[in-house]
Design an enzyme around this catalytic site. Structure first.
Site, PDB file in Angstrom:
ATOM      1  N   HIS A 270       0.817  -1.216   0.000  1.00  0.00           N
ATOM      2  CA  HIS A 270       0.000   0.000   0.000  1.00  0.00           C
ATOM      3  C   HIS A 270       0.850   1.265   0.000  1.00  0.00           C
ATOM      4  O   HIS A 270       0.496   2.260   0.632  1.00  0.00           O
ATOM      5  CB  HIS A 270      -0.932   0.014   1.222  1.00  0.00           C
ATOM      6  CG  HIS A 270      -2.042  -0.986   1.133  1.00  0.00           C
ATOM      7  ND1 HIS A 270      -3.254  -0.698   0.554  1.00  0.00           N
ATOM      8  CD2 HIS A 270      -2.111  -2.279   1.521  1.00  0.00           C
ATOM      9  CE1 HIS A 270      -4.030  -1.773   0.614  1.00  0.00           C
ATOM     10  NE2 HIS A 270      -3.356  -2.752   1.189  1.00  0.00           N
ATOM     11  N   ASP A 330      -0.931  -5.057   5.938  1.00  0.00           N
ATOM     12  CA  ASP A 330      -1.910  -5.932   5.277  1.00  0.00           C
ATOM     13  C   ASP A 330      -1.599  -6.085   3.790  1.00  0.00           C
ATOM     14  O   ASP A 330      -0.914  -5.257   3.199  1.00  0.00           O
ATOM     15  CB  ASP A 330      -3.323  -5.344   5.428  1.00  0.00           C
ATOM     16  CG  ASP A 330      -3.423  -3.961   4.813  1.00  0.00           C
ATOM     17  OD1 ASP A 330      -2.462  -3.176   4.953  1.00  0.00           O
ATOM     18  OD2 ASP A 330      -4.450  -3.658   4.181  1.00  0.00           O
ATOM     19  N   GLU A 331      -2.123  -7.141   3.220  1.00  0.00           N
ATOM     20  CA  GLU A 331      -2.152  -7.345   1.775  1.00  0.00           C
ATOM     21  C   GLU A 331      -0.808  -7.100   1.095  1.00  0.00           C
ATOM     22  O   GLU A 331      -0.717  -6.345   0.138  1.00  0.00           O
ATOM     23  CB  GLU A 331      -3.214  -6.425   1.143  1.00  0.00           C
ATOM     24  CG  GLU A 331      -4.604  -6.706   1.641  1.00  0.00           C
ATOM     25  CD  GLU A 331      -5.670  -5.832   0.981  1.00  0.00           C
ATOM     26  OE1 GLU A 331      -6.666  -6.406   0.514  1.00  0.00           O
ATOM     27  OE2 GLU A 331      -5.515  -4.603   0.955  1.00  0.00           O
ATOM     28  N   VAL A 332       0.238  -7.734   1.613  1.00  0.00           N
ATOM     29  CA  VAL A 332       1.543  -7.599   0.969  1.00  0.00           C
ATOM     30  C   VAL A 332       1.600  -8.596  -0.189  1.00  0.00           C
ATOM     31  O   VAL A 332       1.533  -9.808   0.017  1.00  0.00           O
ATOM     32  CB  VAL A 332       2.685  -7.890   1.965  1.00  0.00           C
ATOM     33  CG1 VAL A 332       4.033  -7.661   1.289  1.00  0.00           C
ATOM     34  CG2 VAL A 332       2.534  -7.017   3.197  1.00  0.00           C
TER      35      VAL A 332
END
Ligand SMILES: *[C@@H]1O[C@H](CO)[C@@H](O)[C@H](O)[C@H]1NC(C)=O
Ligand SMILES: *[C@@H]1O[C@H](CO)[C@@H](O)[C@H](O)[C@H]1NC(C)=O
Ligand SMILES: *[C@@H]1O[C@H](CO)[C@@H](O)[C@H](O)[C@H]1NC(C)=O
Ligand SMILES: *[C@@H]1O[C@H](CO)[C@@H](O)[C@H](O)[C@H]1NC(C)=O
Length: 539
Positions: A270, A330-332
């Site tokens: 992100h 999150d969401e790597v």
């Protein structure tokens, strides 16, 4: 068919009383406090509050924070848009007299900043057996006094030019210490006026943490003095930014309402918007053996990046006084990391060839170490993946659960797993208010309980609370308030009130409807739950 419809109309009609023509889905309650207090006793008798003569009297400790709150509540309680015709209550035998003074009794010196586990207890007495015809708000902390003032304002029922307040005793405190709302100022810039309105409404629902997801891939509006290029090259424009004064404005506006401001700087994923202002920060993605011009997560192999993060977070933690910092995680996506041959080599040296979760762990471990070493000695939160990926975490880390909102079995399993590992836990999965649909959606928010998982008392005690989230992909200043409120009020009650008092949405509906009209009457653009009317519809 026709007969069924007529029957239904009659039933609903009966509820709203004779002489009314419209058919709202519910009749609002009158003078009920939202969120529901832990303990309340209300009598049929009442006093009349007259705006022209009413005043608060400070009888205990005081400070600027309290005095400002008292003058603010004088405006809130008697706001212009709560005029309704006199119901003639002052003539009934339940009328006990006029309430011209409410004593505000703060029992300890004011604290300077709100914090996790601050004391928010308060008591309200209006015409109580031990103090007949008198009114008082009693609290051990200025934060409790704020909550008591808010509750007192809910007891007032507009009655012509004045207000009725029933004889009432309340003893109240929150169920959870962390009651948050997350806003996102990266996908769309949110002007300070929207953030202030959000804080107003949060205080009216006794929320106490603004989780400010301030930057993300789309834009970097935080203006840094140590790294001015981050917003210089990463914000939408040079005007879509938050200067250090803007941050100070938000922090002090929140402080005056007993609300903590917890910023989130999400890494290593992100982070697209961080790249232009900080060359070398992001991983170069490769295609056919050479860089393809795109970038992925933060490059964990570049030592300079840890110096950069240390300097940036040193500044951030000085601007945001709260002890906690949200570090994201999150969401790597491993796709770009996988493509980069230099990272493969780096991983070989670390003996973690092919194990990208271990690479993430390497990065997060160093990040947590450097944040733990800052002069401000901050604590931190991370999104659940950091735990799920097996990263070793300091024992005081707070794990923020956000996934699987549509599958409460999985959410409850995650709550059980994280707390079984001994970590403090915050729940958001079931409260993604940005996900919208037609019809009544709040019952599902109301049925979600952060301690509803299968676990021991010790595990349940690790739940610090929850947060409603309003992600900003489809939200900007035009719909932030109406999309968040009053749906977030439902979450507020789940986090404040007793578990066994918040299981029945039918019981909550009239109180929620009253609260929605109250907020509308105070001038906020809060959306309706169903066909209904408020005095404040007429402007
Ligand atoms: C408050 O007093 C009014 C007037 O006597 C009464 O109708 C109402 O039921 C009371 N409210 C509560 C919550 O007891
Ligand atoms: C990697 O493994 C080799 C061989 O087992 C060992 O000599 C070396 O110290 C290890 N390196 C690290 C960084 O753990
Ligand atoms: C974390 O560990 C430290 C040292 O091992 C200990 O002193 C502290 O009490 C622990 N904190 C929690 C929240 O378990
Ligand atoms: C709760 O967990 C315990 C221990 O893991 C297990 O024995 C029990 O069956 C579980 N109960 C439910 C309702 O899942």
């Amino acid at each position: 068919m026709h007969r069924v419809a007529v029957l239904l109309l009659c039933l609903v009609g009966a509820v709203i009383g004779e002489g009314e023509k419209g058919i709202p889905y519910v009749t609002p309650s009158e003078g009920r406090v939202w969120p529901k207090p832990q303990m309340e006793v209300t009598e049929q008798t009442y006093l009349i509050v007259r705006p022209a003569t009413f005043k608060f009297r400070i009888v205990g400790k005081t400070c600027d924070l309290l005095e400002k709150a008292l003058s603010r509540y004088m405006d809130i309680m008697f706001s212009a848009r709560t005029k309704s015709p006199a119901a003639g209550y002052s003539k009934t035998k339940m009328f006990r007299g006029y309430l011209d003074t409410v004593d505000v009794h703060l029992m300890a010196e004011c604290e300077k900043q709100p914090y996790l586990h601050m004391d928010e207890h308060y008591q309200i007495k209006v015409d109580s057996p031990d103090r007949p015809l008198e009114g008082s708000i009693i609290a051990a902390s200025v934060w409790g006094a704020f909550r008591g003032l808010e509750s007192f304002s809910h007891l007032l029922v507009a009655d012509g030019g004045s207000y009725r307040v029933n004889s009432t005793q309340i003893m109240d405190h929150p169920r959870f210490p962390h009651r948050g709302l997350m806003i996102d100022s990266s996908r769309h810039f949110l002007p300070l006026s929207s953030i202030k309105q959000t804080l107003d409404l949060m205080s009216m629902d006794k929320f106490n943490v603004l989780h400010w997801h301030i930057v993300d891939s789309q834009s970097f509006p935080y203006q840094s003095d140590v790294y001015p290029d981050l917003s210089g090259l990463g914000s939408w424009t040079s005007r879509h930014i938050y200067t250090s004064e803007d941050v100070a404005t938000v922090v002090s506006y929140a402080l005056e309402r007993g609300i903590r401001v917890m910023p989130e700087f999400d890494t290593p994923g992100h982070t697209d918007s961080w790249g232009p202002g900080q060359p070398g920060l992001l991983t170069e993605c490769y295609k056919h053996g050479k860089p393809d011009g795109t970038y992925g997560p933060v490059d964990p192999s570049n030592e300079d990046n840890y110096d950069f993060l240390k300097k940036l977070f040193t500044e951030v933690t000085q601007r945001f006084p709260d002890h906690y910092l949200h570090l994201g995680g999150d969401e790597v996506s491993f796709r770009c990391w996988r493509s980069n041959p230099e990272l493969s080599e780096f991983m070989q040296h670390l003996n973690i060839t092919g194990d990208y979760a271990a690479l993430e762990q390497y990065y997060i471990t160093k990040l947590l170490e450097l944040v733990g070493d800052l002069p401000t000695k901050n604590g931190y939160l991370v999104w659940q993946e950091v735990f799920d990926n097996g990263v070793e975490l300091a024992n005081d880390t707070v794990v923020h659960i956000w996934k699987d909102g549509g599958d409460m079995d999985r959410v409850n399993q995650e709550l059980a797993d994280v707390t079984a590992s001994g970590f403090q836990t915050l729940l958001s999965s079931c409260w993604y208010l940005n996900v919208i649909s037609y019809g009544v959606d709040w019952h599902k928010y109301y049925s979600c309980d952060p301690q509803g998982f299968n676990g021991t008392d010790a595990q349940k005690a690790l739940i610090v609370g929850g947060e409603a989230c309003m992600w900003g992909e489809y939200v900007d200043r035009t719909n932030l308030i109406s999309r968040t409120w009053p749906r977030a009020s439902v979450v507020a009650e789940k986090l404040w009130s007793a578990a066994d008092a918040t299981t029945n949405p039918d019981e909550a509906t009239p109180r929620l409807e009253e609260h929605r009209c109250r907020l509308l009457g105070r001038g906020y653009g809060v959306e309706p739950f169903g066909p209904s009317y408020c005095d404040a519809d007429i402007v």
